[in-house]
Every structure is written in C-alpha cells, then in structure tokens.
Design an enzyme around this catalytic site. Sequence first.
Site, mmCIF file in Angstrom:
data_model
loop_
_atom_site.group_PDB
_atom_site.id
_atom_site.type_symbol
_atom_site.label_atom_id
_atom_site.label_comp_id
_atom_site.label_asym_id
_atom_site.label_seq_id
_atom_site.Cartn_x
_atom_site.Cartn_y
_atom_site.Cartn_z
ATOM 1 N N ALA A 20 0.831 -1.214 0.000
ATOM 2 C CA ALA A 20 0.000 0.000 0.000
ATOM 3 C C ALA A 20 0.862 1.259 0.000
ATOM 4 C CB ALA A 20 -0.918 -0.010 1.219
ATOM 5 N N SER B 5 2.243 5.959 -5.661
ATOM 6 C CA SER B 5 3.419 5.577 -6.449
ATOM 7 C C SER B 5 3.575 6.344 -7.766
ATOM 8 C CB SER B 5 3.376 4.078 -6.728
ATOM 9 O OG SER B 5 2.219 3.771 -7.464
ATOM 10 N N ASN C 54 0.887 9.262 3.313
ATOM 11 C CA ASN C 54 0.383 7.941 2.922
ATOM 12 C C ASN C 54 1.472 6.871 3.026
ATOM 13 O OD1 ASN C 54 -1.605 6.176 2.032
ATOM 14 N ND2 ASN C 54 -1.084 6.480 -0.109
ATOM 15 N N THR D 290 11.515 -0.035 -4.653
ATOM 16 C CA THR D 290 11.622 0.423 -6.044
ATOM 17 C C THR D 290 13.049 0.801 -6.415
ATOM 18 O OG1 THR D 290 11.011 2.266 -7.515
ATOM 19 C CG2 THR D 290 10.919 2.719 -5.190
ATOM 20 N N TYR E 266 8.776 10.308 -4.332
ATOM 21 C CA TYR E 266 8.313 8.915 -4.259
ATOM 22 C C TYR E 266 9.461 8.002 -3.816
ATOM 23 C CZ TYR E 266 7.291 4.272 -6.079
ATOM 24 O OH TYR E 266 7.156 2.919 -6.209
ATOM 25 N N HIS F 38 2.625 4.603 -17.243
ATOM 26 C CA HIS F 38 3.660 3.633 -17.610
ATOM 27 C C HIS F 38 3.681 3.355 -19.114
ATOM 28 C CE1 HIS F 38 3.099 2.822 -13.271
ATOM 29 N NE2 HIS F 38 4.416 2.856 -13.331
ATOM 30 N N ARG G 157 15.259 0.711 -20.054
ATOM 31 C CA ARG G 157 14.720 0.214 -18.786
ATOM 32 C C ARG G 157 14.759 -1.307 -18.772
ATOM 33 N NH1 ARG G 157 15.450 4.645 -17.894
ATOM 34 N NH2 ARG G 157 14.138 6.280 -17.006
ATOM 35 N N ASP H 6 14.066 11.600 -15.631
ATOM 36 C CA ASP H 6 14.263 10.247 -16.157
ATOM 37 C C ASP H 6 15.756 9.945 -16.315
ATOM 38 O OD1 ASP H 6 11.690 9.219 -16.446
ATOM 39 O OD2 ASP H 6 11.435 9.993 -18.482
HETATM 40 N N1 UFG Z 1 8.022 6.976 -21.611
HETATM 41 C C1 UFG Z 1 7.807 7.532 -22.857
HETATM 42 N N2 UFG Z 1 6.535 7.847 -23.185
HETATM 43 C C2 UFG Z 1 5.480 7.655 -22.366
HETATM 44 C C3 UFG Z 1 5.700 7.074 -21.087
HETATM 45 C C4 UFG Z 1 6.999 6.736 -20.748
HETATM 46 O O1 UFG Z 1 8.739 7.744 -23.635
HETATM 47 O O2 UFG Z 1 4.344 8.007 -22.747
HETATM 48 C C5 UFG Z 1 9.399 6.579 -21.248
HETATM 49 C C6 UFG Z 1 9.871 7.240 -19.970
HETATM 50 O O3 UFG Z 1 10.394 8.505 -20.245
HETATM 51 C C7 UFG Z 1 10.911 6.216 -19.500
HETATM 52 C C8 UFG Z 1 10.360 4.875 -19.997
HETATM 53 O O4 UFG Z 1 9.400 5.197 -20.994
HETATM 54 O O5 UFG Z 1 12.115 6.458 -20.142
HETATM 55 C C9 UFG Z 1 9.668 4.090 -18.915
HETATM 56 O O6 UFG Z 1 8.744 4.956 -18.269
HETATM 57 P P1 UFG Z 1 7.696 4.433 -17.190
HETATM 58 O O7 UFG Z 1 6.941 5.636 -16.711
HETATM 59 O O8 UFG Z 1 6.943 3.286 -17.741
HETATM 60 O O9 UFG Z 1 8.607 3.859 -16.055
HETATM 61 P P2 UFG Z 1 9.758 4.586 -15.208
HETATM 62 O O10 UFG Z 1 11.040 3.960 -15.636
HETATM 63 O O11 UFG Z 1 9.680 6.045 -15.211
HETATM 64 O O12 UFG Z 1 9.249 4.160 -13.787
HETATM 65 C C10 UFG Z 1 9.766 3.102 -13.103
HETATM 66 C C11 UFG Z 1 8.740 2.549 -12.147
HETATM 67 C C12 UFG Z 1 8.407 3.583 -11.100
HETATM 68 C C13 UFG Z 1 9.665 4.072 -10.478
HETATM 69 C C14 UFG Z 1 10.574 4.638 -11.525
HETATM 70 C C15 UFG Z 1 11.862 5.143 -10.966
HETATM 71 O O13 UFG Z 1 7.593 2.178 -12.866
HETATM 72 O O14 UFG Z 1 7.605 2.990 -10.107
HETATM 73 O O15 UFG Z 1 10.869 3.609 -12.442
HETATM 74 O O16 UFG Z 1 12.618 5.818 -11.892
HETATM 75 F F1 UFG Z 1 9.412 5.038 -9.588
#
Ligand code: UFG
Length: 328
Positions: free
Chosen positions: A73, A76, A91, A116, A140, A188, A220, A284
């Site tokens: 919980a 995020s 939270n 995370t 976060y 995401h 990623r 990012d």
């Molecule tokens: N991205 C795009 N277009 C979009 C959405 C995302 O290009 O519409 C890119 C983001 O910039 C990133 C990659 O896709 O480079 C992945 O993005 P996500 O949002 O899917 O995931 P993140 O890597 O940002 O997030 C993950 C976890 C989070 C955590 C974070 C920490 O899902 O919980 O890593 O950096 F907090």
Amino acid sequence: MAVLVTGGAGYIGSHTVAALLERKEDVVIVDNMMQGHRDAVLGGTVCVGDLRDRSWLESIIENHGITEVIHFAASSLVGESMQDPGKYYDNNVYGTLCLLEAMRHQGVNRIVFSSTAATYGEPEQVPISETDSTLPTNTYGETKLAMEQMMRWFDSAYGMKYVSLRYFNAAGALPDGRIGEDHSPETHLIPLILQVPLGKRDHISIFGDDYPTTDGTCIRDYIHVCDLADAHILALEKLRQGGESSIYNLGSGNGFSVKEVIDVCRKVTGHAIPAIVQPRRAGDPAVLIASSARVQSELGWSPKRDSLEAIVGDAWRWHLANPNGYRQ
Ligand code: UFG
C-alpha cells in the site's frame, strides 16, 4: 496463520495475492481502494480501510491471526510526488509507521516490502547493485527509502525482520488473463503504447531521443509482474525459515529502449503504432538495469518470463479483453 497483504487490490499486490492463493495460503487483503480494484482480488478476505487508521488495522491483525505482512500500500506516481510531497510522506511514510507499530503491538515480526529502483536515483553504475548509493531524485523514491530505513530500525530495536524488494519496471499480466494493469491516471510506457492499438490514443509520445544510448531513447529493465509475485513468495519463505533482513533488486538484467519496446508492441499487436518524439520528461535517468545477482544466489530467484514479447503478449491479452480496465 494468515498473510496480510496491504495494497493487495493494486497491480503488483493483486498478482502476488493470486500467487499466494495458488499456494493455498490464507490471505487477508487491506486496501483503501483509492487506486485498487475490487475485481483485481481473486480471493481471500478483503477489508477496506486505511493503514493510518491504526486501531482498525490492529483489530484486523488480531482478529485474522496474521503472522506475516506483505506491504504494497503506497502512492506511487513520481510526478504527483513532486507536486504534492506531503501526500507521499503521509500515505507512504506515516502509513508504514502505523503498520509497523500495529505489527509490533500484535507480535507480528516478519514483513516483505514493495520497494523500487527509484531509491537509487541516477545510477552510479549499470547494472545497479544493492550496495550502490541511494540518492533518490524524487519524493516517491525518497519515501520508499525512508520506509526501508524505518524497517531497519524496527529490526534493530525489536527484531522485526524484513525483506525489501526493489523492483525495476513491472509489466505484463497474469497469463490466463484474469487480472492485469489498470492505473488511473496511467503513466507507464507499455500500457500507454497499448492504448494506441486499442483506439484510445492516436500515437505514443517518446520522451526524448537525445539520451546517451544506442538509439537515443531511455533504457529500462522490464520484469514480468508474475516473476515479481514469485519473489515475494520466496522472500516470505526466507523469513519463515528465520532468515535475516535483506534488500534485493528484482529485474531481468536486460535493458530495452523506448523505441525497442514500441517495436515489440507493434509486432505483438500487429498495429503500426505511430510514435512522436517529445521533449525529455523531467527526472528520467538514461539507463536503469538491475543486477539481480544477490537475489539469484540467496533466494534462487530468476525471471521465468524474460522475453519482452511474452511480457507484452500477456499485457495485450488483458487490455484487449478489458479495454476500459476493471469494472470496479
Ligand atoms: N516513456 C515515454 N513515453 C510515455 C511514457 C513513458 O517515452 O508516454 C518513457 C519514460 O520517459 C521512460 C520509460 O518510458 O524512459 C519508462 O517509463 P515508465 O513511466 O513506464 O517507467 P519509469 O522507468 O519512469 O518508472 C519506473 C517505475 C516507477 C519508479 C521509476 C523510478 O515504474 O515505479 O521507475 O525511476 F518510480
């Protein structure tokens, strides 16, 4: 003897509940349903309420004979955490404090924690190891790190043992299609890409193509949500066998760029999926890839579903059947 799953109606929580039910565990789910979905919970006893209501939480622990906790919980959303940090401290950090105090008063001293990769911030090396520095770049990640640290001091003072699992990019859905990913708002990458072939958006935005990576887009480490669920079961077993507190990364060790993920989604869905390059999204990191060597050697965990096609295929099956997400 029952396992309490906080946030068990959320994405990773509900898949872990499914894995626990598969093993015939007694499961009690607490979720305030702010982000969770009743239909995501495939069984067990569901109690709707908030961790910050400590007397309520203590009564759940007492009345259901809880012996272990798996704690999901939390709020995020990285972007929201920067706009409204107080919400995340309240939270996530205060909620966890209430949970740990309730556990302590009820004599429950084993907890598996949903952490995370955001605890690391900008990586000092790739792949990232658990011993690398933790300097979160968003609220976060900072609150998740604070929650881990709280557990460390509860272990030191009261012998409460924890396993903290630092996920990289969770993706996919239960292969039989019963549950999947439904966030509101969705941020995401994979579910957003899949909204294009679903007809819910006309293109996917690529946030930046000028990163120092092979094709200029961020890399990623995507890990199947069912592999994450399996790791929670192994962590629970470790604690049941008297294991010490520990922190583990959970990733596949493979990196995919945003453009590569879009290509895999095109292949799996058979849709052209137009993509438009936009400016970078703030905060990012260019590359996030896990070293999961520690969890592999100590818990014997390794991802079983590590092809990105299979991960996207499972996600696509669920989204096709549930284009508007869960009913409830
Ligand atoms: N991205 C795009 N277009 C979009 C959405 C995302 O290009 O519409 C890119 C983001 O910039 C990133 C990659 O896709 O480079 C992945 O993005 P996500 O949002 O899917 O995931 P993140 O890597 O940002 O997030 C993950 C976890 C989070 C955590 C974070 C920490 O899902 O919980 O890593 O950096 F907090």
